[in-house]
Design an enzyme around this catalytic site. Structure first.
Site, PDB file in Angstrom:
ATOM      1  N   THR A 108      46.594  13.484  -8.895  1.00 23.01           N
ATOM      2  CA  THR A 108      47.637  14.257  -8.261  1.00 23.01           C
ATOM      3  C   THR A 108      48.259  13.374  -7.440  1.00 23.01           C
ATOM      4  O   THR A 108      47.415  12.607  -6.927  1.00 23.01           O
ATOM      5  CB  THR A 108      46.744  15.480  -7.762  1.00 23.01           C
TER       6      THR A 108
ATOM      7  N   ARG B 153      43.977  26.518 -17.692  1.00 28.41           N
ATOM      8  CA  ARG B 153      43.323  26.090 -16.349  1.00 28.41           C
ATOM      9  C   ARG B 153      43.969  25.604 -15.409  1.00 28.41           C
ATOM     10  O   ARG B 153      45.176  24.858 -15.352  1.00 28.41           O
ATOM     11  CB  ARG B 153      42.491  24.838 -17.073  1.00 28.41           C
ATOM     12  N   VAL B 154      43.742  25.962 -14.173  1.00 27.40           N
ATOM     13  CA  VAL B 154      44.664  25.648 -13.036  1.00 27.40           C
ATOM     14  C   VAL B 154      43.638  24.770 -11.860  1.00 27.40           C
ATOM     15  O   VAL B 154      42.363  25.205 -11.765  1.00 27.40           O
ATOM     16  CB  VAL B 154      45.342  26.774 -12.270  1.00 27.40           C
ATOM     17  N   GLY B 155      44.027  23.682 -11.455  1.00 28.82           N
ATOM     18  CA  GLY B 155      43.203  23.073 -10.398  1.00 28.82           C
ATOM     19  C   GLY B 155      43.585  23.310  -8.914  1.00 28.82           C
ATOM     20  O   GLY B 155      44.119  24.364  -8.774  1.00 28.82           O
ATOM     21  N   ASP B 156      42.995  22.541  -8.164  1.00 26.31           N
ATOM     22  CA  ASP B 156      43.436  22.802  -6.664  1.00 26.31           C
ATOM     23  C   ASP B 156      44.764  22.524  -6.271  1.00 26.31           C
ATOM     24  O   ASP B 156      44.905  23.030  -5.143  1.00 26.31           O
ATOM     25  CB  ASP B 156      42.271  21.940  -5.982  1.00 26.31           C
TER      26      ASP B 156
ATOM     27  N   THR C  32      43.187  15.013  -3.991  1.00 27.10           N
ATOM     28  CA  THR C  32      43.074  14.504  -5.372  1.00 27.10           C
ATOM     29  C   THR C  32      41.837  14.504  -5.853  1.00 27.10           C
ATOM     30  O   THR C  32      40.923  13.996  -5.256  1.00 27.10           O
ATOM     31  CB  THR C  32      43.940  13.470  -5.743  1.00 27.10           C
TER      32      THR C  32
ATOM     33  N   GLY D 163      39.600  19.497  -9.245  1.00 24.60           N
ATOM     34  CA  GLY D 163      39.898  20.414  -8.739  1.00 24.60           C
ATOM     35  C   GLY D 163      38.715  21.571  -8.346  1.00 24.60           C
ATOM     36  O   GLY D 163      38.777  22.394  -7.557  1.00 24.60           O
TER      37      GLY D 163
HETATM   38  N1  ASP Z   1      43.214  17.658  -8.692  1.00 23.41           N
HETATM   39  C1  ASP Z   1      43.813  17.723  -9.875  1.00 23.41           C
HETATM   40  C2  ASP Z   1      43.240  18.949 -10.774  1.00 23.41           C
HETATM   41  O1  ASP Z   1      42.079  19.317 -10.580  1.00 23.41           O
HETATM   42  C3  ASP Z   1      43.473  16.381 -10.807  1.00 23.41           C
HETATM   43  C4  ASP Z   1      43.625  15.156  -9.715  1.00 23.41           C
HETATM   44  O2  ASP Z   1      44.052  15.213  -8.833  1.00 23.41           O
HETATM   45  O3  ASP Z   1      42.759  14.336 -10.444  1.00 23.41           O
HETATM   46  O4  ASP Z   1      43.973  19.513 -11.465  1.00 23.41           O
END
Ligand code: ASP
Length: 317
Positions: A151, A179-182, A202, A205
């Protein structure tokens, strides 16, 4: 006068350079962070953010982004947004809304169209080809599909002492639809308070959410920890706790900057980032986990950069 910008991964460097130029000319932190992230979203060879980002398991590119203003605590976020050129700009615009400021899926895309944001097919041929290849590899070699993600998370401080943070991501490669991440989640993917500082994340998530690490780092800075000490304490403390109680910890990396322009990072995996402030020109660094809850940070080498450049542009057969 203190001002500065820090962002995750080597891919953010040109954006950090741009943001610092703007901040030097008195631009607001919020506008500078938007420009920084747009620069990454627009570059087709970064396969985890914006245009050229990798699609989900169904072959659809769903993007997450967020924006937070450290003066007012305004937050705007989108998750699973499709076919919009700059998700960060949609998130920033949403931060002006008192209600409905975090939109997902079709609602997010419809809001962007209504507000006149540029519509664009964000799935490049190259990203589609990488996806096809990966599907085949997963089938033939029985691989874990969840590999490869990054990210862009960025924090800016302007000359007036205002701070902002933004994130943008196409999320985990081969994520399931929806799907949703952080990255769009306050406290996990990002947090900022202009009276203290900001942080962004990053990494995996699903695990970052378990620790609300961005908020935790800002909280620690508020208690008097330097950005580096706050990152070390939050990231390595949580890595150990998660390993002990959940069984294992995914990869994660956090960045922080306080309202004096001082910065810090911590990571449990090899991690690059770009940072600059009133005193120092923007520079790319490499970070790794050290001994006893510390982080080893060194300038990136020319060889590393050349290999990176080759890798991101390598032909996909
Ligand atoms: N944090 C992001 C997610 O889980 C992916 C990443 O930063 O590598 O969607």
């Amino acid at each position: 006068m203190a001002w500065g910008a820090i962002a995750t991964w080597r891919m953010a460097h040109e954006g950090v350079e741009q943001a610092l130029r703007l901040l030097a000319e008195n631009e607001q932190a919020g506008n500078a962070v938007e420009v920084l992230i747009k620069t990454v979203e627009d570059y087709p060879y970064y396969k985890s953010v914006g245009y050229g980002g990798l699609p989900n398991a169904a072959g659809i590119l769903e993007m997450d982004a967020a924006y937070m203003d450290g003066d007012s605590f305004k937050i705007g976020a989108v998750a699973g947004i499709q076919d919009v050129k700059n998700p960060i700009s949609v998130a920033k615009k949403l931060s002006e809304e008192k209600f409905n400021s975090f939109r997902v899926g079709d609602g997010a895309s419809a809001y962007a169209m209504l507000e006149g944001f540029e519509r664009k097919n964000m799935l490049t041929r190259r990203a589609h080809r990488i996806w096809e290849k990966r599907l085949e590899e997963i089938r033939v070699h029985n691989l874990n599909p969840y590999d490869g993600h990054d990210t862009v998370g960025a924090i800016t401080l302007d000359k007036k002492g205002s701070m902002a943070v933004g994130t943008s991501s196409s999320g985990l490669f081969m994520k399931e639809p929806g799907r949703v991440g952080d990255s769009p989640l306050s406290g996990s993917g990002f947090y900022v308070d202009s009276e203290i500082g900001g942080a962004a994340a990053t990494g995996l998530g699903e695990d970052l959410m378990k620790g609300c690490l961005s908020y935790e780092i800002v909280r620690l800075m508020g208690e008097g920890f330097s950005p580096q000490a706050a990152c070390d304490k939050a990231v390595y403390g949580f890595h150990e706790k998660l390993t002990r109680r959940y069984g294992k910890a995914g990869a994660f990396s956090l960045i922080a900057m306080n309202n004096k322009g001082e910065w810090g990072v911590a990571t449990n995996v090899e991690f690059t980032f770009s940072v600059g402030n009133a005193q120092n020109e923007p520079q790319i660094f490499l970070a790794n986990k050290g001994e006893n809850q510390t982080t080893i940070i060194e300038p990136i080498t020319k060889e590393w950069l050349e290999a990176y450049e080759k890798r991101i542009k390598a032909p996909i057969d």
